[in-house]
Scaffold this motif. Structure first.
Motif, short mmCIF file in Angstrom:
data_model
loop_
_atom_site.label_atom_id
_atom_site.label_comp_id
_atom_site.label_asym_id
_atom_site.label_seq_id
_atom_site.Cartn_x
_atom_site.Cartn_y
_atom_site.Cartn_z
N ARG A 94 0.83 -1.21 0.00
CA ARG A 94 0.00 0.00 0.00
C ARG A 94 0.87 1.26 0.00
NH1 ARG A 94 -0.87 2.34 5.23
NH2 ARG A 94 0.10 1.08 6.87
N GLY A 95 2.02 1.20 0.67
CA GLY A 95 2.94 2.34 0.64
C GLY A 95 3.56 2.53 -0.73
N LEU A 96 3.93 1.43 -1.36
CA LEU A 96 4.50 1.49 -2.71
C LEU A 96 3.46 1.99 -3.71
CD1 LEU A 96 6.46 -1.86 -2.58
CD2 LEU A 96 7.47 0.43 -2.53
N THR A 136 5.95 -4.57 13.22
CA THR A 136 5.19 -4.81 12.00
C THR A 136 5.64 -3.94 10.83
OG1 THR A 136 3.52 -3.32 12.94
CG2 THR A 136 3.11 -5.68 13.13
N GLY A 137 6.58 -3.06 11.03
CA GLY A 137 7.16 -2.28 9.93
C GLY A 137 6.16 -1.42 9.18
N LEU A 138 5.17 -0.88 9.87
CA LEU A 138 4.12 -0.10 9.21
C LEU A 138 4.45 1.38 9.06
CD1 LEU A 138 1.01 -1.62 11.04
CD2 LEU A 138 1.72 -2.06 8.68
N GLY A 139 5.55 1.84 9.67
CA GLY A 139 5.78 3.28 9.80
C GLY A 139 5.86 4.03 8.50
N ILE A 140 6.63 3.53 7.52
CA ILE A 140 6.81 4.27 6.27
C ILE A 140 5.51 4.31 5.48
CG2 ILE A 140 8.05 4.35 4.07
CD1 ILE A 140 10.46 3.13 5.48
N SER A 141 4.85 3.16 5.36
CA SER A 141 3.60 3.12 4.60
C SER A 141 2.54 4.01 5.25
CB SER A 141 3.09 1.68 4.49
OG SER A 141 3.99 0.90 3.74
N TYR A 195 -0.98 8.76 5.34
CA TYR A 195 -1.60 9.84 6.11
C TYR A 195 -1.02 11.21 5.75
CZ TYR A 195 -3.47 5.73 8.24
OH TYR A 195 -4.08 4.51 8.41
N ALA A 196 0.15 11.23 5.11
CA ALA A 196 0.63 12.49 4.52
C ALA A 196 -0.30 12.91 3.39
CB ALA A 196 2.06 12.33 4.00
N GLU A 197 -0.71 11.94 2.58
CA GLU A 197 -1.64 12.25 1.49
C GLU A 197 -2.99 12.69 2.03
OE1 GLU A 197 -1.84 10.27 -2.64
OE2 GLU A 197 -3.24 9.11 -1.40
#
Length: 400
Positions: free
Chosen positions: A48-50, A293-298, A303-305
């Motif tokens: 989802r981040g990609l 869970t490595g969710l930070g970047i995504s 949420y920036a968008e």
């Protein structure tokens, strides 16, 4: 006079600045760092981040840097092993774990190319308040004089120790204590896919990154921190041996450590008030959870968008307070299941209910694909853990 000033130019700050600038707003993005530069990170970006990077026209730039594609994942709890990968999500059929020295400059240059003014090596000394409202910043570049910059909104994208959040005294309204600490480093000479493996009160994460390196991270409960520090390398390898012996063998016979061990003593999991008169928070400044869970970047991208959309509405005639309140409400609703799952599993001991789910997933490839879809962002936690779905999964496991 700027429409928006963004403090922090990494995974949340540059995207929100870029997206506002693309809509014609006058934006200033500032950061104490200069780029490229490293920062503590899990590196990992879910599908989802990609998908957000792709929509912004930045994914091809990241892929072109040689970041290895990850198309197989192994998640385990003690002797329960769940392996597989999600179907394509938003057209994305792989994940990546780029070095931040590579990813962050792409984001910064994306903001610049959109027309945002970006100042690197810039320190914010204080916020400007007028009639109880944030009206700008006072800051300076290295060796320069302190100057004022004013804006209709100041956005804090400056991490867990956010200067903006502290200056406006943003209150925490959800807080779950941190359970663990992390040490990570990089090895050459290894070939592996994505692994997140939990043993007895300890965890190891393994995934490939740039320059033919493999990031290896271990996690233990906080009460083991002092003992761990007494022999970091020995304890690091012992955790690998305890959880994934075959990988530990490869690590010790073929791996070469290429950097020092990086500790992570991260703060509690939290939500904090993320908007007020003339200000907003995004990324870890407003919402943070355990790195397991490595969710930070995504999450930062998504949420920036969301924030950029609402700030644009506020700058275009909608009451800004109303728009920002909606941003926080939607962010909290969309992130809730990931926050709950993260704070549960980061205890490194599964609840009886979650243990039963993991046991069923270990022998059900189709359900495992759904599990990886949840991790990748193609399915919400509420959808995956819906009672009827779990009843069906556990029923299938019992009859297997």
């Amino acid at each position: 006079m700027y429409d928006a000033i963004v403090v922090g130019a990494r995974c949340a700050g540059s995207p929100v600045g870029m997206l506002l600038a693309r809509r014609g707003h006058r934006v200033l993005v500032v950061d104490r760092a200069t780029f490229p530069s490293d920062t503590v990170s899990t590196h990992y970006i879910q599908q989802r981040g990609l998908a957000r990077l792709s929509a912004w026209g930045l994914l091809d730039k990241l892929v072109a840097t040689g970041a290895p594609a990850i198309k197989h994942m192994t998640v385990s709890y003690k002797d329960i092993v769940i392996a597989g990968f999600a179907d394509a999500i938003g057209g994305i059929d792989a994940t990546y774990a780029p070095r931040r020295t590579v990813l962050d400059p792409i984001l910064v240059e994306g903001a610049r190319a959109a027309g945002a003014e970006v100042r690197e090596g810039y320190t914010v000394h204080e916020l400007i308040f007028e009639d109880g409202r944030v009206a700008g910043i006072r800051g300076s570049e290295a060796g320069g004089e302190i100057r004022e910059e004013r804006a209709r909104i100041v956005i804090g994208a400056d991490g867990t120790n956010s200067f903006v959040a502290n200056a406006v005294e943003a209150e925490f309204y959800t807080r779950v204590p941190a359970e663990c600490f992390v040490y990570y480093t990089y090895y050459s000479g290894l070939r592996t896919d994505f692994h997140s493996r939990i043993g007895d009160q300890q965890q190891i994460g393994i995934w490939p990154t740039h320059d033919d390196l493999t990031l290896v991270a271990v996690m233990r409960k906080l009460d083991a921190y002092q003992d761990f520090r007494a022999d970091v390398e020995g304890n690091f390898v012992n955790i690998a041996r305890d959880i994934v012996p075959e990988f530990a063998e490869e690590l010790t016979t073929h791996g070469k450590r290429e950097s020092r061990f990086q500790p992570m003593r991260y703060p509690d999991n939290y939500y904090r008030q993320s908007h007020g008169d003339g200000w907003a928070l995004v990324g870890d400044a407003g919402y943070h959870k355990d790195p397991l869970t490595g969710l930070g970047i995504s999450d930062a991208f998504e949420y920036a968008e969301l924030l950029a959309d609402r700030v644009h509405e506020g700058l275009s005639g909608r009451p800004m307070d109303e728009a920002l309140a909606e941003y926080q409400r939607i962010r909290d609703e969309k992130s809730h299941s990931g926050f709950e799952f993260t704070t549960s599993i980061s205890k490194l001991e599964l609840t009886p209910q979650l243990l039963a789910v993991f046991q069923a997933l270990g022998s059900n490839a189709d359900a495992a694909k759904d599990f990886f879809a949840m991790i990748g962002g193609g399915m919400t936690g509420e959808e995956f853990f819906a009672p009827e779905r779990i009843a069906k999964l556990l029923g299938a496991g019992a009859s297997a």
